[in-house]
Design a protein around this motif. Structure first.
Motif, PDB file in Angstrom:
ATOM      1  N   SER A  79       7.802  14.367  -0.433  1.00  0.00           N
ATOM      2  CA  SER A  79       7.043  13.294   0.190  1.00  0.00           C
ATOM      3  C   SER A  79       6.919  13.551   1.690  1.00  0.00           C
ATOM      4  N   THR A  80       5.969  12.872   2.303  1.00  0.00           N
ATOM      5  CA  THR A  80       5.851  12.942   3.763  1.00  0.00           C
ATOM      6  C   THR A  80       6.673  11.837   4.417  1.00  0.00           C
ATOM      7  N   GLN A  81       7.319  10.988   3.597  1.00  0.00           N
ATOM      8  CA  GLN A  81       8.201   9.935   4.102  1.00  0.00           C
ATOM      9  C   GLN A  81       9.609  10.152   3.567  1.00  0.00           C
ATOM     10  N   ASN A  82      10.598   9.693   4.320  1.00  0.00           N
ATOM     11  CA  ASN A  82      11.979   9.773   3.857  1.00  0.00           C
ATOM     12  C   ASN A  82      12.720   8.519   4.293  1.00  0.00           C
ATOM     13  N   PRO A  83      13.084   7.611   3.353  1.00  0.00           N
ATOM     14  CA  PRO A  83      12.890   7.720   1.909  1.00  0.00           C
ATOM     15  C   PRO A  83      11.420   7.642   1.519  1.00  0.00           C
ATOM     16  N   CYS A  84      11.125   8.155   0.327  1.00  0.00           N
ATOM     17  CA  CYS A  84       9.745   8.222  -0.163  1.00  0.00           C
ATOM     18  C   CYS A  84       9.210   6.810  -0.431  1.00  0.00           C
ATOM     19  N   PRO A  85       7.884   6.658  -0.599  1.00  0.00           N
ATOM     20  CA  PRO A  85       7.306   5.327  -0.827  1.00  0.00           C
ATOM     21  C   PRO A  85       7.886   4.598  -2.034  1.00  0.00           C
ATOM     22  N   THR A  86       8.229   5.320  -3.104  1.00  0.00           N
ATOM     23  CA  THR A  86       8.795   4.668  -4.295  1.00  0.00           C
ATOM     24  C   THR A  86      10.176   4.105  -3.993  1.00  0.00           C
ATOM     25  N   CYS A  87      11.026   4.896  -3.360  1.00  0.00           N
ATOM     26  CA  CYS A  87      12.383   4.431  -3.032  1.00  0.00           C
ATOM     27  C   CYS A  87      12.358   3.294  -2.012  1.00  0.00           C
ATOM     28  N   ALA A  88      11.366   3.301  -1.123  1.00  0.00           N
ATOM     29  CA  ALA A  88      11.278   2.281  -0.078  1.00  0.00           C
ATOM     30  C   ALA A  88      10.593   1.002  -0.548  1.00  0.00           C
ATOM     31  N   ASP A  89       9.998   1.024  -1.745  1.00  0.00           N
ATOM     32  CA  ASP A  89       9.247  -0.125  -2.247  1.00  0.00           C
ATOM     33  C   ASP A  89      10.201  -1.203  -2.789  1.00  0.00           C
ATOM     34  N   PRO A  90      10.264  -2.377  -2.142  1.00  0.00           N
ATOM     35  CA  PRO A  90      11.187  -3.418  -2.609  1.00  0.00           C
ATOM     36  C   PRO A  90      10.784  -4.020  -3.956  1.00  0.00           C
ATOM     37  N   MET A  91       9.543  -3.777  -4.398  1.00  0.00           N
ATOM     38  CA  MET A  91       9.081  -4.304  -5.681  1.00  0.00           C
ATOM     39  C   MET A  91       9.529  -3.449  -6.862  1.00  0.00           C
ATOM     40  N   ARG A  92      10.018  -2.239  -6.605  1.00  0.00           N
ATOM     41  CA  ARG A  92      10.496  -1.385  -7.695  1.00  0.00           C
ATOM     42  C   ARG A  92      11.867  -1.855  -8.153  1.00  0.00           C
ATOM     43  N   ASP A  93      12.108  -1.783  -9.464  1.00  0.00           N
ATOM     44  CA  ASP A  93      13.367  -2.230 -10.053  1.00  0.00           C
ATOM     45  C   ASP A  93      14.425  -1.138  -9.906  1.00  0.00           C
ATOM     46  N   ASP A  94      15.389  -1.347  -9.009  1.00  0.00           N
ATOM     47  CA  ASP A  94      16.404  -0.308  -8.791  1.00  0.00           C
ATOM     48  C   ASP A  94      17.539  -0.354  -9.814  1.00  0.00           C
ATOM     49  N   ALA A  95      17.408  -1.209 -10.832  1.00  0.00           N
ATOM     50  CA  ALA A  95      18.384  -1.221 -11.926  1.00  0.00           C
ATOM     51  C   ALA A  95      18.041  -0.169 -12.979  1.00  0.00           C
ATOM     52  N   MET A  96      16.818   0.401 -12.906  1.00  0.00           N
ATOM     53  CA  MET A  96      16.385   1.443 -13.846  1.00  0.00           C
ATOM     54  C   MET A  96      16.062   2.718 -13.076  1.00  0.00           C
ATOM     55  N   ILE A  97      16.636   3.827 -13.522  1.00  0.00           N
ATOM     56  CA  ILE A  97      16.320   5.128 -12.924  1.00  0.00           C
ATOM     57  C   ILE A  97      15.822   6.050 -14.023  1.00  0.00           C
TER      58      ILE A  97
END
Length: 200
Positions: free
Chosen positions: A66-84
């Motif tokens: 990614s060009t971001q660190n953390p990447c957009p997916t990891c930085a997205d608060p709407m993503r469910d971090d209980a599932m990997i």
């Protein structure tokens, strides 16, 4: 590679031939196409490659490019971090995102265990996955690894490493079997057998 082509062209062909899916002949054709269309292909490609080399890095959380660190997916608060969802490479992650059916987080291993190729557990991003699980937020690990010997070996190894967390982590696998639009007489025996076992 191409007798009398000159060292610059030889080097270009040699480097292109190291890319996946390009052998010596394909590399020769690609090099010629780039050189013939210098303004439309070669120069813009050179700039794009330099741009990527300067700006693309590996996400320190999930391991994706990614060009971001953390990447957009990891930085997205709407993503469910209980599932990997555990994938081999970025290409699998891109395929999952294209479908848009998964709203959790990812973990890119960067390869698969392979005794033949000398890929050992320490060569993969397994420790990063274990650290994420140790955070206590993860409830499910989804194995989205290839249905190959290497993919299954890697999935079993990860499951063994996660046994110490007991029942707090569910380890699931993507369903495999008859593809949508697939005809039974075109499928191999293993796929049909797996489809029967996984029927619902």
């Amino acid at each position: 590679m191409a007798s009398g082509a000159g060292p610059e062209i030889e080097r270009l062909m040699a480097l292109l031939s190291k890319l996946p899916g390009l052998g010596p002949r394909s590399a020769r054709r690609a090099a010629l196409a780039l050189l013939k269309r210098r303004d439309q292909l070669l120069i813009p490609l050179t700039h794009a490659m330099q741009d990527a080399a300067d700006k693309v890095e590996t996400c320190t959380v999930c391991g994706r490019l990614s060009t971001q660190n953390p990447c957009p997916t990891c930085a997205d608060p709407m993503r469910d971090d209980a599932m990997i969802c555990v994938v081999e490479e970025d290409s699998a992650l891109w395929a999952m995102e294209r479908v848009g059916a998964f709203t959790g987080q990812y973990h890119v291993l960067g390869g698969l265990l392979s005794a033949l190729d000398g890929v050992r557990p320490e060569d993969l991003r397994l420790d990063g996955l274990i650290q994420r699980v140790k955070s206590g937020r993860v409830r499910e690990i989804i194995m989205a690894l290839p249905a190959t010997v290497e993919g299954q070996t890697t999935a079993h190894y990860i499951a063994d490493r996660l046994k110490s967390f007991g029942n707090q982590i569910a380890i699931t696998h993507l369903a495999r079997g008859v593809p949508v639009g697939g005809e039974l007489d075109w499928l191999d025996d293993g796929t049909i057998a797996h489809a029967f076992k996984s029927r619902r």
